[in-house]
Design an enzyme around this catalytic site. Structure first.
Site, PDB file in Angstrom:
ATOM      1  N   ARG A 674       0.875  -1.180   0.000  1.00  0.00           N
ATOM      2  CA  ARG A 674       0.000   0.000   0.000  1.00  0.00           C
ATOM      3  C   ARG A 674       0.908   1.224   0.000  1.00  0.00           C
ATOM      4  NH1 ARG A 674      -4.842  -0.650   4.280  1.00  0.00           N
ATOM      5  NH2 ARG A 674      -3.149  -0.691   5.786  1.00  0.00           N
ATOM      6  N   ASP A 835      -1.363  -8.661  17.942  1.00  0.00           N
ATOM      7  CA  ASP A 835      -1.523  -7.656  18.989  1.00  0.00           C
ATOM      8  C   ASP A 835      -2.070  -8.276  20.268  1.00  0.00           C
ATOM      9  OD1 ASP A 835      -3.863  -8.293  17.758  1.00  0.00           O
ATOM     10  OD2 ASP A 835      -4.533  -6.241  17.431  1.00  0.00           O
TER      11      ASP A 835
END
EC number: 2.4.1.223
Length: 921
Positions: A674, A835
């Site tokens: 990206r 996470d």
């Protein structure tokens, strides 16, 4: 004529005597007639004139017109009209000139206004530069004062000492059994800066090597090949290691033969100083064949010792090597909750006096104790425990006779019953596991006791050791009272009362500590060998070798594009984010306490419960962990540079704050194909104070576009290439990360500079925590009896997403190298949950929840491409991850918190001159 008469009447007459005549004439006429005549003149004459003029202009012949419109030339033929034309042209030209001059003056006024605004900005910038220079001067003055106060000159490394191969001048103790480090260990071979080199003999080069257990020998060789301390250069070695057991019974050499082979080792040097003889035990059958062998000044590490054989502080009691060539399956280990299990305590064993061991082949037990028979409490123990079982006050299980043939054991030792799997199933149902030490007090530890201890810790049964004289494994560096109960045998009648009086919180803490000890020091051959080396290295106070860092393979990229200024990033009002760094990026200090930590924190190294790092072996003070992963970093005693005086607003605003003098942080940004989103995120970091560098983890096998121009944000941007697409790459301890503070951020995270700075300030005062922005929490699903992941708005949280969070680099080492591999494998399988795994790890270590700063609940940028978290399966996978992680850890380590951190004077009404002390939200 009519017009002339009308004009004369209006002017009061014509000629020199006009005015007296009019006065005389008007005086004779009555006022009424005058009014009538004036009315007729004023009304009818204009009408007649109008009619006459219209009649003339309507004539057919245009040339006969008198009052009609004419052409310009015709009009100008008239003399007085020509004058009017000239006047019009002159006036028009003057008007044009005046308009041009007016425009020119307006342009000059605008330029002057711009110059005035530029001067004002220049004055403001000069004021800011002056303030920054004052801050820099103040910081420099503080640094100079600190350096002068320390008066510590830089020291060069000491000269490496290499003793001769034959050291005949080494003093001899009166007896080898009186050996201690000060009289049997040659420190000259182990300088502080040596790195603790260890030389390992190849057992196959000696006759006794063929008698070794194949599994133990294979496991030992495998762990030696990967150990960082092992060297092939015997001349520089600090310690020499030889493996002599476990030996197989049929081919076991005689004691005299084994002693002769040991003394013939090439670096034995007549007495074996700085040697370590390791005798590992994979089974409960005891092989204490070293008892009858003269080991000289060599240290001995094994599971069975008599008091006449054991030299405290010199020899090492090791745990049995049960999982020789296999890793323990965490999913088969029972959970740590519920705290109370079916049985309060259990014990199975049989005491058979007729069993003989290899020790008695040469010397009898009666000869060894020399008539000093200890008081035997075993009969009293049996009677008391049976009484507790018969009282049915609690469910207990005690069996003093084995259903099957008991294992071989030493005299007065309780033999194990049944197979290992059967014993584990019973211990899984037991809150406590009784371990009765041998009746012979001269037997300080036996392989049977260490096997019982190993199995109890493995399945979470809290060991209760009856016999305070016992020497448990690594007892001089492990604080066993945090994981086990060691009770004198005479208190057997009080055992039931004592076990019932322990609270659930204490039980869970002891079980968790026992699980940590088992995972860290007992579970695998790597752990056992590393622990033995760590014990010796801790005793002689040598720092650990730095833990390896992940080498960063940089992707070449072009930079130089001027970074734009995002208005959302620059909109900080009149808030100063902190002093702008005038120096180039600097790394966090290293090696602050390495050469004193082993002496100062010996128990913190290995236990430190309930401190922040007692559940993994590699603590920030632990010799096993690197200096680079120094955790607190605040033990220098320095006064914070520019920290403000008395907490006053403007002074504190202009400084970083916290208790560490100077510090920067590194941004680690994970990205995957990206480029536009990544470039925008990097540009938003332009001008961010205290930023050391940006490490972009390029998680795609496809390299960035060759024509991609990276922004220049004032600090280095390191683009790191990864071996595979894995979210675990986010937490690799890259060697390019030179700061303790890491800001982990997604490539589409949208944070303002003031938010980042506030998070950094908070983390500096809570360095052992995850400090971030978006909060999440876990919840118990009662219908399905499982844990759920929840991202809804809530009054409490238990996780902070690492897509925008600060954490210490120390946790990157633990996540990548210490945390169970099964967790990282699941992250790769789902491409999710990294996470959550980091939050589990930190909460497991610290027993503290994360810290949320500001009111922000999300951080995605508008208009960015869709992320992985938008997939429908995202939350289902996170539910599975939480439940799997709970199984691996054995309990739910996440803790709830109901507060977030704001600045001290947030939303506090203050005078105007005191309003610059943090208004971040």
């Amino acid at each position: 004529e009519l017009m002339s008469g009308y004009t004369m009447l209006r002017n009061g007459g014509v000629g020199n005597g006009g005015q007296p005549w009019v006065l005389r004439w008007s005086s004779r006429i009555r006022l009424t007639w005058l009014s009538f005549i004036l009315f007729i003149i004023l009304v009818f004459f204009p009408l007649i004139a109008h009619y006459y003029l219209n009649t003339i202009d309507d004539a057919d012949d245009a040339g006969k017109r008198i009052f009609g419109p004419r052409t310009g030339n015709e009009l100008c033929e008239v003399k007085h009209v020509q004058d009017l034309c000239r006047i019009r042209e002159s006036v028009s030209e003057e008007l044009l000139q005046l308009e041009a001059k007016r425009q020119e003056l307006n342009s000059e006024i605008a330029k002057l206004n711009l110059k005035i605004e530029a001067c004002k900005k220049s004055i403001e910038n000069a004021k800011q530069d002056l303030l920054q220079l004052k801050n820099v001067i103040s910081q420099t003055e503080h640094s100079y004062k600190e350096l002068m106060a320390q008066n510590q000159p830089k020291l060069s490394l000491p000269i490496r000492l290499l003793p001769d191969k034959d050291d005949a001048t080494f003093p001899l103790p009166k007896s080898n059994r009186n050996c201690r480090l000060h009289n049997c260990f040659d420190y000259s071979r182990c300088p502080l800066t040596s790195g603790f080199p260890v030389y390992v003999y190849n057992s196959d080069d000696y006759p006794f090597g063929s008698s070794l257990d194949p599994l133990i020998k294979q496991a030992f060789e495998a762990t030696v090949r990967t150990n960082v301390y092992v060297t092939e250069n015997a001349n520089i070695a600090c310690v020499y290691i030889i493996l002599v057991g476990e030996m197989q019974e049929p081919v076991m050499p005689k004691p005299t033969e084994l002693e002769q082979q040991l003394h013939s080792l090439p670096y034995w040097r007549t007495d074996g100083h700085n040697h370590l003889i390791i005798n590992l035990s994979r089974k409960s059958e005891t092989q204490n064949f070293l008892y009858n062998i003269s080991t000289g000044r060599a240290m001995v590490a094994q599971s069975t010792f008599y008091d006449a054989q054991y030299r405290p502080g010199f020899d090492i009691v090791v745990s049995p090597l049960v999982h020789a060539m296999s890793e323990p399956n965490f999913l088969e280990i029972p959970p740590q909750v519920p705290v109370k299990r079916k049985y309060l305590f259990s014990f199975q064993g049989e005491k058979i006096e007729s069993l003989r061991s290899s020790l008695q082949e040469v010397r009898s037990f009666e000869e060894e104790i020399e008539g000093n028979a200890p008081a035997d409490y075993d009969d009293r123990i049996i009677t008391t425990l049976k009484a507790v079982q018969d009282s049915k006050l609690d469910f207990v299980l005690v069996e003093f006779t084995c259903k099957n043939q008991p294992k071989a054991s030493l005299p007065t030792e309780w033999a194990l019953c049944g197979e290992r799997d059967d014993r584990l199933e019973l211990l899984k149902l037991s809150t406590f596991a009784l371990i009765i030490t041998p009746g012979d007090t001269h037997l300080v530890i036996s392989a049977g006791c260490t096997m019982r201890l190993f199995e109890a810790l493995e399945v979470g049964a809290i060991p209760v050791v009856l016999g305070e004289q016992v020497q448990l494994p690594y007892n001089d560096v492990i604080r066993w009272n945090e994981a086990a109960l060691i009770i004198p045998k005479p208190r057997i009648t009080e055992v039931h009362f004592l076990l019932r009086s322990i609270s659930d919180n204490d039980l869970l803490a002891m079980r968790r500590q026992g699980r940590f000890l088992w995972e860290t020091y007992f579970s695998t051959s790597d752990n056992v060998f590393s622990t033995v080396l760590a014990v010796i290295r801790t005793r002689i106070q040598i720092p650990a070798a730095p833990i390896r860092e992940e080498p960063a393979v940089e992707i070449p990229h072009r930079s130089g594009k001027a970074a734009g200024t995002d208005p959302n990033m620059a909109d900080n009002g009149d808030l100063d984010l902190g002093p702008v760094e005038t120096e180039p990026p600097y790394a966090s200090p290293k090696y602050l306490r390495n050469f004193t930590l082993t002496a100062m924190d010996i128990y913190r190294n290995w236990n430190s419960a309930p401190g922040p790092f007692h559940l993994f072996p590699y603590t920030p003070f632990d010799p096993v962990l690197p200096s680079e992963a120094k955790f607190l970093g605040s033990g220098t005693g320095f006064r914070p540079i520019g920290g403000g005086a008395g907490g006053s607003g403007k002074e504190f605003q202009a400084a970083l704050g916290g208790n560490v003098p100077r510090e920067q942080f590194t941004v680690v940004m994970l990205t995957y194909e990206r480029e536009e989103v990544l470039m925008n995120s990097l540009e938003r970091l332009n001008g961010l104070p205290y930023l050391n560098k940006v490490v972009v983890v390029w998680n795609s096998p496809k390299l960035p576009s060759e024509d991609l121009l990276w922004p220049d944000i004032g600090v280095p941007i390191m683009v790191v290439r990864t071996e595979k697409n894995s979210l675990n790459n986010r937490f690799l301890p890259w060697d390019e990360i030179e700061t303790e503070a890491i800001l982990s951020i997604d490539d589409d995270a949208h944070l303002r500079h003031d938010e980042i700075m506030f998070g950094f300030r908070v983390w500096r005062e809570a360095r052992d925590r995850i400090v971030g922005f978006p909060g999440r929490y876990h919840a118990w699903d009662i219908p399905h009896q499982s844990w759920l992941y929840n991202s809804n708005y809530s009054c409490e949280l238990s996780m902070v997403l690492t897509g925008a969070a600060f954490f210490h680099k120390y946790y990157a080492y633990l996540y990548s190298y210490v945390m169970p591999q099964a967790i990282r494998d699941m992250v790769d399988e789902y491409i999710n949950c990294e996470d959550i795994a980091m939050n589990f790890l930190v909460s497991h270590l610290t027993r503290k929840p994360p810290i949320k700063v500001t009111s922000r609940w999300t951080f995605r940028c508008p208009g960015c491409p869709q992320a992985l978290s938008h997939d429908d399966s995202h939350f289902h996978e996170r539910h599975k991850c939480i439940n799997f992680f709970v199984k691996v850890y054995g309990y739910m380590p996440l803790l709830y918190t109901q507060f977030r951190v704001d600045s001290v004077l947030f939303k506090t009404r203050l005078p105007h001159d005191k309003t610059k002390c943090f208004k971040f939200i």
